[in-house]
Design a protein around this motif. Structure first.
Motif, short mmCIF file in Angstrom:
data_model
loop_
_atom_site.label_atom_id
_atom_site.label_comp_id
_atom_site.label_asym_id
_atom_site.label_seq_id
_atom_site.Cartn_x
_atom_site.Cartn_y
_atom_site.Cartn_z
N GLY A 86 -6.85 -10.68 -0.88
CA GLY A 86 -6.12 -9.75 -0.02
C GLY A 86 -5.32 -8.73 -0.79
O GLY A 86 -5.43 -8.60 -2.01
N LEU A 87 -4.49 -8.03 -0.05
CA LEU A 87 -3.67 -6.94 -0.58
C LEU A 87 -2.24 -7.12 -0.12
O LEU A 87 -1.99 -7.39 1.05
N ILE A 88 -1.30 -6.97 -1.04
CA ILE A 88 0.11 -6.95 -0.67
C ILE A 88 0.68 -5.57 -0.98
O ILE A 88 0.34 -4.94 -1.99
N GLY A 89 1.53 -5.10 -0.10
CA GLY A 89 2.14 -3.78 -0.25
C GLY A 89 2.91 -3.46 1.01
O GLY A 89 3.05 -4.28 1.90
N ASN A 90 3.38 -2.23 1.10
CA ASN A 90 4.10 -1.81 2.30
C ASN A 90 4.19 -0.28 2.29
O ASN A 90 4.90 0.29 1.46
N PRO A 91 3.43 0.41 3.17
CA PRO A 91 2.57 -0.13 4.23
C PRO A 91 1.17 -0.41 3.73
O PRO A 91 0.78 0.07 2.65
N VAL A 92 0.39 -1.15 4.52
CA VAL A 92 -1.00 -1.45 4.15
C VAL A 92 -1.97 -1.27 5.32
O VAL A 92 -3.15 -1.58 5.20
N ARG A 93 -1.47 -0.79 6.44
CA ARG A 93 -2.30 -0.80 7.65
C ARG A 93 -3.47 0.17 7.61
O ARG A 93 -4.44 0.02 8.34
N HIS A 94 -3.39 1.18 6.77
CA HIS A 94 -4.47 2.17 6.71
C HIS A 94 -5.31 2.02 5.45
O HIS A 94 -6.06 2.93 5.08
N THR A 95 -5.23 0.88 4.80
CA THR A 95 -5.96 0.68 3.56
C THR A 95 -7.47 0.63 3.78
O THR A 95 -7.95 0.12 4.81
N LEU A 96 -8.22 1.13 2.80
CA LEU A 96 -9.68 1.04 2.83
C LEU A 96 -10.19 -0.18 2.08
O LEU A 96 -11.40 -0.43 2.06
N SER A 97 -9.29 -0.93 1.46
CA SER A 97 -9.71 -2.06 0.63
C SER A 97 -10.52 -3.12 1.37
O SER A 97 -11.50 -3.64 0.83
N PRO A 98 -10.16 -3.50 2.61
CA PRO A 98 -10.98 -4.50 3.30
C PRO A 98 -12.44 -4.05 3.46
O PRO A 98 -13.36 -4.86 3.34
N LEU A 99 -12.64 -2.77 3.75
CA LEU A 99 -14.01 -2.26 3.87
C LEU A 99 -14.78 -2.47 2.58
O LEU A 99 -15.92 -2.97 2.59
#
Length: 496
Positions: free
Chosen positions: A13-26
């Motif tokens: 996964g990814l930790i950060g703030n914010p992360v809601r618009h990340t492309l990493s899961p894709l």
């Protein structure tokens, strides 16, 4: 894209703030699918001050690996068991890999990803001159990477000279420590108290003095490390002077929204090679993925090595996501060429093809003529809406979708299409349509004594609606299907 999960599923996964618009899961969930690894990747938004608890919790829960994004790339370092020398020199980590001792080791794949994206474009840094625009958070690690890979000189151009000077001194010092594998004291002495020969690879410069670079005997690599050009400021570049770009051999923009920035356009117009920061994003993820699954006793028997072809497949999905074209949707009147063009597009871009008419015929087990005759047009339109609702709820993506001619007529359908991707209206003159379909007796709406007049009337009724739902309009009368497909690819900016 939904990965199957069970009791053996690994979690990254990814930790950060914010992360809601990340492309990493894709990216990572596609990597898991491509490599056949039972893994899911999820973002975790960590409140300010909770980094220690997040790292400890991830270890306790058996999270296999983590990415770290702003603002925690440096904050996380004190809670790691170990740190890779490159990440230490950069002073930031973005990837955590479990160790055999039960802790995390920190790496920086942002910079290895940048380097890999350059290599992918045939660009080597050794012996090259590099010009970095900006002296912000990305500039320091970028300068360190270039210096560590053998760049002959790295110029940092910034509006505030003191900031560029500070970054240059920090990086030169870090390069000494990295190259000599020894720390330096605050007053510039070696651990033994001897004077040190700090390199002067990185040179600060006021950005308004960029013309001094024209005296260099060779073209340079330029890294655009500011936020200038980021959407919605799409018509700006840090340096607007076209003469500057005549000296740029390769230009990399860390900004990737839009997919082609003003900086990149200027590089291309001057004959240079332009690289989107989206490539760096892709390769930093690939480097992290390979670290997670190649580094312990649970690693696959064969080392994971993502091929260029596999990377390009994921990159296409990224480009489509960034441009909002997660699906390419073709609309138009019957005979506009939707079926043929959609087949060509799907083949060119290696995407799945969905024809809504064909899908309904297959599901119903009967022809559209039969559905109209037995159930009526309204029942068929309900079937179209139900298909779109499924596409939205199941998050269909990476598809070319050819719509039935009447599908966009319902407002509800148009709203659903807007959630699915980019809609391209293939606009065709009535006379052209008539010539294409006049011998086709499978069109229930053309049952008429005067088909051409029927076509004209229906186009008058539907034309404004097609335009209302379209993101792009392409007039098809003078184009071949292949030319139409190429025009669509060009318009969407996904010609990679």
């Amino acid at each position: 894209m939904a990965n199957y999960t069970d009791g053996n599923t690994s979690v990254c996964g990814l930790i950060g703030n914010p992360v809601r618009h990340t492309l990493s899961p894709l990216i990572h969930n596609m990597l898991a699918e491509i490599t056949g690894i039972n893994m899911v990747y999820v973002p975790f938004e960590v409140p300010q001050g909770n980094v220690p608890e997040a790292v400890k919790g991830a270890l306790a829960l058996g999270v296999r690996g983590l990415n770290v994004t702003i603002p925690y790339k440096s904050d996380v370092i004190p809670y790691l068991e170990d740190i890779d020398p490159l990440a230490k020199g950069i002073g930031a980590v973005n990837t955590l890999v479990r160790t055999s001792n039960g802790g995390f080791k920190g790496y920086n794949t942002d910079m290895t990803g940048l380097y890999r994206s350059l290599l992918d474009e045939g660009v080597e840094l050794k012996g090259k001159i590099v010009v970095i625009l900006g002296a912000g958070g990305v500039a320091r690690p970028a300068a360190f990477l270039c210096g560590s890979k053998g760049a002959s000189k790295v110029y940092i151009l910034n509006r505030t000279f003191e900031r560029a000077k500070d970054v240059a001194e920090e990086v030169n010092r870090a390069l000494y420590e990295y190259n000599n594998n020894e720390p330096m004291t605050a007053d510039g002495l070696s651990a033994e108290g001897e004077p040190t020969d700090i390199p002067s690879i990185v040179v600060p410069m006021r950005i308004e003095d960029y013309r001094n670079l024209f005296e260099l005997k060779e073209k340079f690599v330029s890294l655009q490390c500011t936020s200038v050009g980021l959407f919605p400021d799409v018509n700006s570049a840090v340096v607007e002077d076209k003469e500057f770009y005549e000296h740029v051999n390769v230009g990399v923009d860390m900004v990737y929204r839009p997919i082609e920035t003003k900086f990149m356009k200027l590089v291309k117009e001057s004959g240079g090679k332009a690289v989107s920061g989206l490539k760096m994003l892709l390769y930093q993820a690939i480097d992290a993925y390979e670290l997670w699954f190649n580094n312990d006793e649970d690693a696959p028997s064969e080392k994971i090595n993502i091929t260029k072809e596999q990377a390009e497949e994921i990159y296409r999905s990224l480009v489509m996501e960034v441009t909002g074209a997660r699906n390419i949707i073709l609309e138009g009147f019957m005979g506009s060429g939707k079926t043929t063009v959609s087949e060509i597009l799907a083949d060119k871009l290696e995407l799945e093809l969905l024809d809504t008419d064909a899908a309904i015929v297959e599901a119903e087990g009967r022809s559209i003529n039969d559905i109209f005759a037995v159930d009526g047009e309204e029942a068929f339109r309900d079937m179209e809406t139900a298909l779109l609702e499924t596409a939205v709820s199941e998050h269909f993506r990476d598809m070319v979708i050819s719509l039935g001619g009447g599908l966009p007529l319902r407002e509800e359908n148009r709203q659903l299409l807007g959630q699915m991707g980019k809609v391209i209206y293939l606009r065709t003159k009535p006379e052209t349509v008539y010539e294409r379909v006049k011998f086709d007796d499978s069109r229930p709406l053309l049952k008429s004594d005067n088909p051409l007049e029927k076509i004209k009337k229906m186009q008058e009724e539907r034309g404004d609606i097609y335009e209302l739902s379209a993101d792009y309009i392409i007039d098809t009368d003078e184009l071949t299907p292949s030319q139409i497909a190429d025009r669509i690819i060009q318009e969407l900016g996904i010609d990679i």
